[in-house]
Motif scaffolding. Structure first.
Motif: not given
Lengths: 572, 502
Positions: A30, A33, A299-300, A351, A355, A359-360, A362-365
């Protein structure tokens, strides 16, 4: 999405991680992907894959990616190749439609049943994806010991020849057959031939591959039986033909990597075109330059240059820092291995790094970007009109834009060529889903009557309205189609009449401050003498009337229906 | 004692010895039953009558039941046809018997599903046998239907339940109220009653003449249900669309608008979808038979898009190794996604050059030749949104979508790395279903590729996402079949009963 079948035991063998349980393995897959969809009859994993990483279409490729993920492999690995002994000569007679060929010789192969199945699956999956169902690229794999290389004219090396033949010029015994057939007969009589006949049937000459003994392959349709690969085969000749050199070369690389992973040795093949020569497989690497800053902005996050290099190696890439005086201007040169077909741009490298980083992680902003929102005028007008209709007691409907000719015209008594509202040339669909959806509706009245027809068992009154999309052919438009919103309304009740419809239409006109006139007119959907044109601000934009009994009966209605329809834009 | 006229009439019509139904009282007093019911409750409150309630069952045939009562049950037709075909000796092919029986459409399924159950014979591997001992004339269900049709009752509860299951009859229950005078009621009646002056309707005369000061208003049964009233309401899917639009406008998004019939150029080529991509030749696209091609495309843009497809973008760019043909790009189709609006806006063709930062959205219909089923329609609404700004990151994308979905009660968004030809990185969005707690796919997102943006003349980042509105609707309201809601098969009752939300 497409799927690939992977035997978990083989995967454990090839990665060298015998101890990984099925569930853990599924999680690891998984992460790549590859989503577990279920087990096959043989107990293999059926995995769904996104069609970018076509180097993972077989257990060998998946194992390679897992080894990078586990940290067992790092960086770019390119198998070494021995120099060419065999060549493929391309003759002038090769069909123009399919001019390209590539190939490789594989030595010391040891394929058990599973290995052979995996090779066949890889071949099929490559055909289905990159090969565009063999149209763009087709693979033939042959037992080399069964080939007798003709001596090429200017060298001493053995060669096979890619040529074009007349459909009935020569014969061979295709796979899964005992009969000697000409290529034309294969297309007619052989199952596989019939499946792929469309690919070549228009060609004047058919593609064919010869060795010194004769015709042994009819690409892209079928191979000959003589060179069929089995678990006994030790040396293979892989050839690919197609409409694009890059595509078949990349497909060849993926096959070579898979066989090399099983311990085989790759040997170059010389491809001798009439005017130039290629040495294949082309296992050279590509490079992409990517600025450090771009990686960070996408990637921020802030990254240490060593971390970037590490992420690259864990992705099966390599990164070297290009010399630069300013640290802010740091640029990496990434090396891309020859089995990757999805790296078109530096973004694709980023990308991969994302990976590998996860990516998970990363803290959303919420982006600190100020903009002013607002509705489009068309949708504001539509909503305003809808609010008024609802206030006037209408139940708002939402119907399909696709309809049949019968519903749109005939069942309302309208002929497409008539000079009547709702008539007119329709935008039609080439391959409709069914005969119920062959065109775009030219007016909404048919949909409203269909809803009344479906709901005769529901309580009356049924006052229904729709502000809906309509379309008709109009040569003056850029797309050749005029698209309009119409306001359509029906009043169905035991005592519904013209006046009820007119009253509501008047109310609409008053509220939008437009001038409404309703001069008498004739319309096949409505009762003569109870029909008027809707004229708003001097322009005829619709029709109002009592629906004709023949239309009511056609729709199984047992109550009168008064109705109107006009162009929404008239209310502007 | 003074009482309103209706109560006086009811007291006079009622008896102390036997219970009288409300209907009988209505008939005797010539008053509407609801008035009598109102009066009865008033009198009960005064202690002048007692009221008892009884529940009566009424059995009525449905349309289908009546049809079978008039002709015969489909399984009997099938049995007779089977006998005729000699199925009592040897099995006969089902097709032959069905053909001979004259049964059509759903009647065939009905006949087959009841045939064996009722012992008329067996159906096995496409063949049918008939039991010669079966006797259609003693079919209990048939006789029950007949007796109901002629107005007689039906006592056999088993047969009745079976027929109800088959949808051939409906059992309705009615409450019958019966009234008996109490001793007090008798006493008052003996003592003599006077009718109070009551008024039903407030009239202009009453108001202008000043009589309203002297009259008593007749009392209504204010608890009784009034007649059902529908009135207008906005379609639930429109309402959901409006809610989405509200949220997006609130987040600073501007709405886009554009053609449903569009050139593949805007739908696919501008999106950096290779012309030999399976989705473009695949059957799920609705190409137009007429008109076939768009008139005009912006020439420079066509050249730039072709170059991006063939050569890629940037010094290290690599195009697709796929053919590119302008004629193919000019072909018209029903748009398969509203990203065609995004490409038109981004190109500057719709409203001129757009300066960053900007946010745009649309909630409009798209068309896909998919299989029609409870969760798939051929045309559905796509929510499309994009943000244009300098240096957008994956974190900005995650933050934006978390905020959007939170407005609809969908929390804990997960981002699964994914592949789209036009975005990189790309993510499938998953969220937790608000009621079932399942993890469900709720959208597709990513950062537009430079190969897409550069030809369109966009020099900064654009992140975008898409989602089917119907999916959001079904998640929010728990509808099971979208066809009941959207389209000409819609059920008015369902639309009428749907709870208002906001």
């Amino acid at each position: 999405m497409p799927t690939v079948d992977i035997d978990p035991d083989e995967l454990r063998d090839l990665t060298g991680h015998d101890d990984v349980g099925d569930e853990e393995l599924k999680d690891d897959l998984f992460g790549l992907g590859l989503e577990f969809e279920g087990h096959t009859e043989d107990g293999a994993f059926e995995l769904e894959f996104a069609p970018d990483r076509l180097d993972r279409l077989s257990v060998e490729g998946v194992a390679r990616s897992l080894r990078y993920q586990y940290g067992d492999a790092r960086g770019v690995h390119v198998p070494s190749t021995n120099s060419a002994e065999w060549s493929i000569t391309v003759d002038d007679s090769v069909p123009d439609e399919r001019p390209y060929v590539t190939g490789a010789v594989i030595r010391d192969v040891s394929l058990d049943e599973d290995g052979l199945d995996s090779l066949i699956q890889l071949q099929e999956k490559l055909h289905a994806t990159m090969g565009r169902k063999r149209a763009k690229g087709a693979i033939g794999i042959h037992d080399l010991t069964m080939l007798k290389g003709a001596s090429a004219t200017d060298t001493d090396t053995p060669t096979i020849e890619y040529v074009g033949v007349e459909p009935d010029e020569d014969r061979f015994v295709p796979l899964d057959s005992d009969a000697e057939l000409t290529p034309a007969e294969v297309l007619e009589e052989h199952d596989t031939g019939r499946t792929y006949a469309d690919l070549v049937s228009e060609y004047e000459r058919y593609p064919a591959i010869y060795d010194d003994i004769g015709l042994f392959s009819f690409p892209p349709v079928i191979n000959g039986r003589r060179t069929e690969v089995s678990t006994e085969s030790r040396d293979l000749f892989v050839e690919m033909t197609g409409t694009d050199q890059w595509t078949i070369d990349k497909m060849l690389n993926i096959v070579c990597y898979a066989l090399a992973a099983r311990g085989a040795t790759i040997e170059d093949v010389t491809v001798q075109y009439p005017d130039h020569e290629l040495v294949r497989p082309d296992l050279s690497t590509k490079t992409k330059s990517v600025p450090h800053k771009r990686i960070e902005t996408i990637l921020g996050i802030n990254l240490d240059p060593n971390e970037v290099v590490d992420l690259a190696e864990r992705s099966g890439l390599e990164a070297t820092k290009e010399d630069s005086e300013d640290a802010d201007e740091l640029v990496y040169e990434f090396t891309i291995p020859p089995y990757r077909v999805d790296v078109l741009h530096p973004l694709d490298v980023i990308d991969d790094l994302g990976r590998a980083y996860g990516f998970n992680e990363l803290e959303p902003e919420y982006p600190d970007v100020g903009t002013v929102g607002g509705r489009h005028e068309r949708s504001r007008l539509e909503d305003a009109a809808r609010t008024q209709l609802v206030g006037l007691g209408f139940e708002d409907l939402l119907n399909f834009h696709m309809i049949s000719e019968a519903e749109n015209y005939e069942r309302l008594g309208v002929s497409p060529n008539a000079d009547a509202y709702g008539a007119g040339e329709a935008a039609t669909i080439k391959e409709p889903y069914s005969e119920d959806f062959t065109m775009l509706r030219t007016w909404v009245m048919p949909s409203l009557l269909m809803v009344l027809e479906r709901n005769t068992h529901r309580a009356y009154p049924q006052h229904l309205a729709e502000i809906g999309f309509t379309a008709a052919v109009d040569k003056s438009e850029n797309t050749g189609v005029t698209e309009q919103r119409h306001v359509g309304a029906v009043l169905a009740n035991h005592d519904a009449g013209y006046e009820d419809a007119k009253a509501r239409l008047q109310a609409l006109a008053r509220r939008f401050d437009v001038e409404l006139e309703t001069p008498p007119t004739e319309h096949p959907t409505f009762i003569s003498g109870r029909t008027a044109a809707v004229v708003i601000d001097g322009e005829e934009v619709g029709v109002i009337g009592e629906v004709h009994p023949k239309v009511l009966v056609e729709h199984d209605l047992e109550v009168p229906v008064a109705a109107f329809e006009f162009e929404l834009a008239a209310l502007q | 004692m003074q009482l309103p006229a209706a109560q006086v009439a009811v007291l006079e019509a009622a008896s102390a010895d036997e219970a009288t139904s409300v209907d009988a009282l209505a008939e005797a007093t010539d008053l509407p039953p609801e008035t009598v019911t109102g009066a009865v409750f008033e009198l009960e409150a005064e202690g002048l009558v007692t009221v008892s309630e009884r529940v009566d069952e009424t059995i009525t045939l449905t349309d289908e039941g009546r049809e079978y009562a008039e002709s015969e049950l489909p399984e009997i037709s099938l049995y007779e046809a089977a006998l005729e075909a000699g199925a009592d000796d040897d099995p006969v092919s089902m097709g032959q018997v069905i053909g001979a029986s004259g049964l059509e459409g759903s009647a065939v399924d009905i006949a087959l599903s009841n045939y064996a159950r009722k012992g008329y014979g067996q159906i096995d591997s496409g063949e049918i046998t008939a039991d010669s001992d079966a006797d259609p004339t003693s079919d209990e269900e048939a006789s029950a239907l007949e007796s109901l049709a002629t107005g007689d009752g039906l006592d056999d509860a088993e047969v009745r339940d079976q027929l109800e299951r088959r949808g051939l009859l409906e059992i309705s229950e009615t409450t019958v109220r019966e009234v008996t005078l109490t001793d007090d009621g008798v006493t008052e009646l003996m003592a003599g009653l006077e009718t109070a002056e009551t008024v039903g309707q407030v009239t202009p005369d009453l108001l202008t003449g000043g009589d309203w000061e002297d009259v008593e208003f007749a009392e209504y049964n204010v608890e009784a249900d009034a007649e059902q009233f529908e009135g207008g309401r906005v379609h639930i899917l429109r309402q959901t669309a409006d809610r989405v639009k509200d949220v997006l406008v609130g987040m600073g998004f501007q709405e886009m608008e554009g053609p449903h019939v569009d050139a593949d150029f805007w739908i696919n080529d501008c999106l950096f979808m290779p012309q030999d991509h399976p989705a473009r030749t695949h059957w799920d696209r609705f190409a137009l038979e007429q008109p076939t091609h768009i008139d005009d495309l912006p020439e420079d843009l066509v050249a730039d898009v072709e170059r991006a497809h063939k050569e890629g973008v940037g010094p290290d760019g690599e195009g697709y190794h796929s053919p590119w043909d302008e004629d193919f790009a000019r072909a018209l189709a029903l748009r398969g996604h509203t990203t065609s609006l995004s490409t038109r806006y981004l190109s500057g063709e719709e409203i001129g050059e757009i300066e960053p930062p900007a946010r745009f959205f649309s909630v409009e219909k798209v068309y896909r030749n998919d299989t029609l089923d409870p969760t798939h329609l051929l045309e559905f609404f796509q929510i499309e949104g994009w943000v244009m700004a300098e240096d957008l990151s994956v974190r900005d994308l995650m933050g934006t979508f978390e905020e959007f979905y939170a407005q609809f009660g969908i929390e804990d968004i997960q981002f699964k790395p994914h592949y789209n030809p036009y975005t990189e990185p790309s993510f499938e969005l998953f969220g937790t279903h608000p009621t079932t707690g399942e993890l469900v796919e709720i959208g597709n997102s990513g950062i537009f590729r430079e190969e897409m943006l550069e030809p369109l003349g966009v020099e900064c980042d654009v992140m975008a996402w898409g989602l089917a509105l119907e999916r959001l609707l079904m998640l929010m309201y728990g509808f099971e079949d979208i066809r009941d809601i959207h389209g000409t098969l819609c059920d008015l009752e369902l639309l009428r009963e749907t709870e208002v939300t906001y």
